[in-house]
Design an enzyme around this catalytic site. Structure first.
Site, PDB file in Angstrom:
ATOM      1  N   CYS B  86     -33.696 -24.839 -19.515  1.00 41.65           N
ATOM      2  CA  CYS B  86     -34.302 -23.823 -20.362  1.00 41.65           C
ATOM      3  C   CYS B  86     -34.718 -22.656 -19.491  1.00 41.65           C
ATOM      4  O   CYS B  86     -34.712 -22.745 -18.279  1.00 41.65           O
ATOM      5  CB  CYS B  86     -35.506 -24.373 -21.086  1.00 41.65           C
ATOM      6  N   CYS B  89     -37.228 -22.931 -16.573  1.00 42.33           N
ATOM      7  CA  CYS B  89     -36.798 -23.406 -15.258  1.00 42.33           C
ATOM      8  C   CYS B  89     -36.626 -22.231 -14.309  1.00 42.33           C
ATOM      9  O   CYS B  89     -36.832 -22.336 -13.101  1.00 42.33           O
ATOM     10  CB  CYS B  89     -35.461 -24.139 -15.352  1.00 42.33           C
ATOM     11  N   ASP B 505      10.747   8.064  12.721  1.00 41.30           N
ATOM     12  CA  ASP B 505      10.233   8.739  13.892  1.00 41.30           C
ATOM     13  C   ASP B 505      10.895   8.029  15.077  1.00 41.30           C
ATOM     14  O   ASP B 505      10.911   6.808  15.120  1.00 41.30           O
ATOM     15  CB  ASP B 505       8.710   8.580  13.936  1.00 41.30           C
ATOM     16  N   ASP B 704       4.541   5.342  13.677  1.00 43.12           N
ATOM     17  CA  ASP B 704       3.575   4.394  14.223  1.00 43.12           C
ATOM     18  C   ASP B 704       2.185   4.584  13.619  1.00 43.12           C
ATOM     19  O   ASP B 704       1.269   3.840  13.912  1.00 43.12           O
ATOM     20  CB  ASP B 704       3.522   4.486  15.757  1.00 43.12           C
ATOM     21  N   ASP B 708       1.756  10.482  13.667  1.00 43.21           N
ATOM     22  CA  ASP B 708       2.518  11.034  12.541  1.00 43.21           C
ATOM     23  C   ASP B 708       1.845  10.771  11.199  1.00 43.21           C
ATOM     24  O   ASP B 708       2.488  10.731  10.159  1.00 43.21           O
ATOM     25  CB  ASP B 708       3.963  10.522  12.545  1.00 43.21           C
TER      26      ASP B 708
END
Lengths: 123, 824
Positions: B86, B89, B505, B704, B708
């Site tokens: 309830c 609690c 690239d 990478d 770039d």
């Protein structure tokens, strides 16, 4: 006579479907502002989002706390496409999602399949 | 007893500290850490009991990309509380928790059965003990694996319930179906007799629990949606089975309402059998959908649980959460590497396939980086932890996959629009069907109208439409992660299948990005090996990358180098030195003439090497021409095969480089590049991409991710090549964990396979609905006298969504073509 009544009833039903599902809008809840200045709303996820329309102000952080109270896999994820956010909603766990809307407008959130929907109205 | 510092279990014979009789330590290190600041580790120090370490857990909200704003002070612990009956609690537990030392605040949610606790120092054990003292049980809910387990448990529970519901509906449905057709089956009393009416009345009663228990989720789901002014699959099924039951019951109870004898028919079989089929479909769908996220679960399950760290000169096992940056970790053969780090001693081969997709173990020695959760194969080594917790590469990958799986592919936005109108539209079609049959249908018109309307409601399957895209996306993105390809979003995945041009690239993408020795040509009296020894020894003290390449090349050939007696470098021209008493000069032609070395014989060779894209130097020995040494940025082993495959996929391949046209062409020709974009300054890379887009090309840029980044961002899909742990996840739409061009091919192929799968699903789901609904409405009836049985419609509907998910799961068996090739 019967035929006429049935058809009139059918047309009425169609009008009702169109109006109820598409034209009418449900009531919106305005997010409460916490002491920290966050606009916070708790959303119960159970067959839909309650509330499903949340009003917030632009420029202030918003926190939507999703509380999924069902195990149906349909609602296991919520997606806020406009903000590029999504979250898994484990059953019975509160999952907060935070973002700060900058532009006024209506932003939808939905389950991954787009069946359950809600929206954030930014003013 | 537990060591309060590292949380290890320790025995009674462990090290102790005066004044703390209940505390033991695993090592001198922990003991000294404790004595320096006991308060930090003791929660109940004054009481001297229930000693626990002050480790607290913070639950990460399950989201990403959101600004981490508005978080509260201290750490937050979430506990799942059971035993509450309830709301009073709630107050009891809150009081107990708030009174626990080290707790700032505690809130308990009765509905979600969860406590949210702000802690400063209190440990999990203290908190659970406090809850237990009040008569309830508490369990932490923060770990990914746990959350997954609970979710799986819930799912299993739901599955078992559905299966039970299915059996109940089937057991009731079969006899009901039998007695529904007195004309068809033997041994059934004739229509209109009291006996049959009694049987039918019994059927009405037994199908009621089928409808209300087996089909309960239809009604709750439909009602929940209705309240939100929306409609879903449940709405349709609930309306359909209810209509069938209500008509039948009315016909049975009030035959007077139906003037014609033929109208007094029942469809209890529709209610029972459709419920059984749809429930079975839902159960199967749950099973199939659990599989779509298997790749992610595998990643989560890969995380190590403990680490063996060196603390205070001793090796101790500690939980993975307790590892901090700077810890020295010991890894033995066959063990999992717990976190990311750098090897400080020892050497081994490490299986990194779970992260990079590379099946061959990678050699690791001092200075190399290791990735957490990869598996150490052969040797033992020690490494220093550099990234722990959610900073580790695996954690980042998991987070990225999770986000990507939750994102939307652009194609789904269209589907979403349709889905929003779908169910109400079907309801309208159902009403129109009823009106049409009632008005124009043959006698008994009402009966036909009811059957066709129910069939329309039952056959429509919005779920198949809704599931089509996200399930394939989940599997596709998971599959990518398995192969070392991290796709950031559904957007990236979808765009990748439309790529027409791939821009590579050069440096670090097509090539290794660092020069290595390629040619040694003797032109004088000195042999090649001696030339190389002289050049490499002279270069030994040089820090020039070309010099380093020559030294590495000599070492690779097993040559022993000497220390140069003298060394002098003229930047941009060359070097001179004395090695083993011989005068060595190394440099370009101009430098040779300055040093008085006649190098005319080398000129044509230099030109040829330059044409091949190599950097060549002349070497002079003791004032005479010795020969030519060339270095070049070498092409990665799999670049040629990958570019060939790109051509097979119909892609144009361009290469972007700052090199001069001649060098660029030389490399381009070797690997099969279609278009060379040479002499491009780093800042102009992005505008080259824009130019290509201006030609109407959909451009994928591969780089990478470091210098770039603007070009990656400009391209339609940016693919960032990662190497080791330096995964530049932010810069690309797709990150290739293993830095090779094979990954580019795999990413494009995966995108194509996933999009193909999505299209199959969408076409299937659309075709199913657009054909199924008119057929159900009876369009074939006027021509062929054919009507679809609502039972068949139910079966079709139940299995259409299962089919979609199963088709998405087919992707799990997908393999990249280059892997398949090499397996052959």
């Amino acid at each position: 006579m019967n035929v006429l009544l049935v058809n009139l009833g059918g047309l009425g039903l169609i009008a009702l479907i169109v109006w109820y599902f598409w034209l009418s809008s449900s009531s919106a809840a305005t997010a409460a502002v916490t002491a920290g200045g966050v606009q916070e709303t708790r959303i119960i996820v159970k067959g839909g989002y309650s509330p499903d329309t949340i009003r917030v102000e632009a420029g202030r952080p918003v926190r939507l706390i999703f509380d999924r109270q069902e195990a149906s896999p349909c609602s296991e994820r919520v997606v806020l496409d406009a903000f590029g956010l999504s979250a898994e909603l484990p059953t019975g766990n509160d999952v907060p999602i935070e973002f700060t809307p900058t532009e006024p407008g209506e932003y939808e959130f939905a389950c991954q399949m787009g069946m359950l929907r809600g929206k954030v109205i930014v003013s | 007893m537990r060591d309060p510092v590292c949380e290890m279990k320790v025995g009674a014979e462990s090290l102790t500290v005066d004044g703390y009789p209940d505390v033991g330590f695993c090592s001198e290190h922990c003991r000294s850490a404790f004595t320096a600041d006991p308060g930090r580790y003791m929660v109940n120090a004054a009481a001297g009991q229930g000693v626990t370490a002050a480790v607290s857990t913070t639950k990460e909200p399950a989201l990403v990309g959101a600004p981490a704003a508005g978080s509260v002070g201290g750490d937050t612990v979430h506990l799942a509380i059971s035993g509450m009956t309830c709301s009073s609690c709630v107050a009891t537990i809150e009081k107990v928790l708030a009174g626990t030392p080290g707790v700032l605040d505690a809130r308990v949610n009765f509905a979600s059965e969860e406590a949210t606790i702000e802690v400063s120092t209190a440990s999990l054990d203290t908190l659970t003990a406090a809850v237990a003292s009040a008569g309830y049980t508490a369990r932490e809910v923060s770990d990914d694996v746990d959350a997954g387990d609970i979710e799986a448990e819930e799912r299993d529970k739901l599955y078992r319930t559905l299966i039970r519901k299915f059996w109940f509906a089937t057991i009731v449905g079969l006899p009901v179906m039998y007695f529904s057709y007195p004309e068809l089956f033997p041994g059934i009393p004739a229509k209109g007799t009291t006996a049959l009416n009694l049987i039918w009345a019994a059927m009405a009663l037994v199908t009621l629990p089928v409808m209300l228990w087996s089909g309960s989720q239809f009604y709750t789901g439909a009602w929940a949606a209705f309240k939100h002014r929306s409609a879903n699959m449940y709405t349709l099924v609930a309306t359909g089975i209810s209509a069938a039951w209500l008509y039948s019951t009315t016909a049975l109870l009030f035959p007077g309402l139906f003037p014609e004898e033929r109208l007094r028919d029942v469809f209890f079989d529709v209610t029972a059998v459709v419920t059984a089929l749809v429930v079975l479909g839902m159960a199967l769908e749950i099973r199939a959908r659990a599989k779509t996220s298997e790749a992610l679960k595998k990643l989560i399950g890969m995380q190590a649980k403990t680490a063996r760290v060196v603390r205070g000169g001793e090796e101790i096992d500690i939980p993975i959460d307790a590892v901090v940056v700077g810890d020295i970790i010991v890894v033995r053969p066959g063990e999992k590497i717990p976190v990311d780090g750098q090897v400080v001693s020892g050497a081994s081969a490490v299986d990194e396939s779970m992260v990079t997709g590379e099946p061959i173990p990678t050699e690791k020695t001092e200075g190399d980086t290791v990735i957490g959760s990869t598996i150490n194969k052969t040797g033992s080594f020690r490494f220093e932890a550099t990234r722990v917790g959610k900073d580790t590469m695996l954690s980042q990958i998991i987070q990225m996959v999770r986000d990507a799986q939750g994102s939307k592919a652009p194609i789904q936005r269209t589907v979403d629009k349709v889905a929003g109108y779908f169910v109400p539209a079907v309801m309208i079609v159902a009403v129109l069907t009823f009106m049409t049959w009632y008005t124009f249908g043959p006698s008994p018109a009402l009966l036909y109208a009811v059957i066709t309307t129910v069939t329309v409601l039952v056959i429509a399957c919005p779920c198949a439409l809704g599931l089509a895209t996200p399930t394939s996306l989940m599997v596709g993105i998971g599959k990518g992660a398995e192969n070392g390809i991290l796709i950031k979003s559904g957007d990236a995945l979808e765009t990748a299948h439309r790529i027409t041009t791939v821009v590579l690239d050069k440096t670090g993408t097509v090539t290794m990005g660092k020069p290595s020795l390629t040619d040694v040509i003797a032109l004088g009296s000195v042999d090649e090996d001696t030339l190389l020894v002289l050049a490499a020894s002279a270069e030994k003290v040089s820090e020039h990358p070309l010099g380093e390449a020559i030294v590495a090349g000599a070492k690779d050939r097993g040559l022993t180098l000497s220390e140069p007696e003298t060394f002098l470098a003229t930047p941009g021209h060359g070097i001179e030195g004395t090695v083993n008493g011989r005068m060595v000069v190394l440099g370009n032609l101009k430098y040779m003439s300055e040093k008085g070395v006649a190098a005319g014989a080398a000129e044509s060779i230099l030109e040829r090497l330059a044409d091949e894209g190599k950097t060549a130097m002349v070497i002079g020995v003791d004032g005479g021409l010795g020969g030519v040494i060339a270095v070049a940025d070498t092409i990665k082993a799999d670049s040629v095969a990958a570019i060939r495959r790109m051509h097979e996929l119909g892609l144009e391949v361009a290469m972007l480089t700052g090199d001069n046209v001649r060098t660029a062409r030389a490399i381009g020709a070797k690997v099969g590049i279609d278009r060379i974009l040479a002499e491009v300054l780093p800042e102009d890379k992005a505008s080259e991409v824009t130019k290509l887009q201006g030609e109407g090309k959909v451009v994928a840029m591969v780089g990478d991710g470091i210098n770039d980044a603007p070009a990656l961002a400009q391209s339609d899909v940016g693919l960032a090549m990662g190497t080791g742990t330096d995964v530049a996840m932010e810069s690309g739409d797709i990150t290739l964990v293993k830095g090779s061009l094979t990954g580019v091919v795999t990413a494009i192929e995966l995108s194509q396979a996933t999009m193909r799968n999505i299209h199959q699903n969408l076409v299937g789901a659309f075709a199913y609905n657009t054909l199924g609904i008119p057929i159900a409405a009876g369009v074939f009836f006027p021509f062929f006298g054919l009507l679809l049985s609502p039972l068949l419609a139910g079966a079709a509907m139940a299995f259409s969504s299962v089919t979609v998910v199963t088709n998405a799961n087919r992707l799990r068996r997908w393999q990249p073509s280059l892997v398949k090739e090499s397996a052959r």
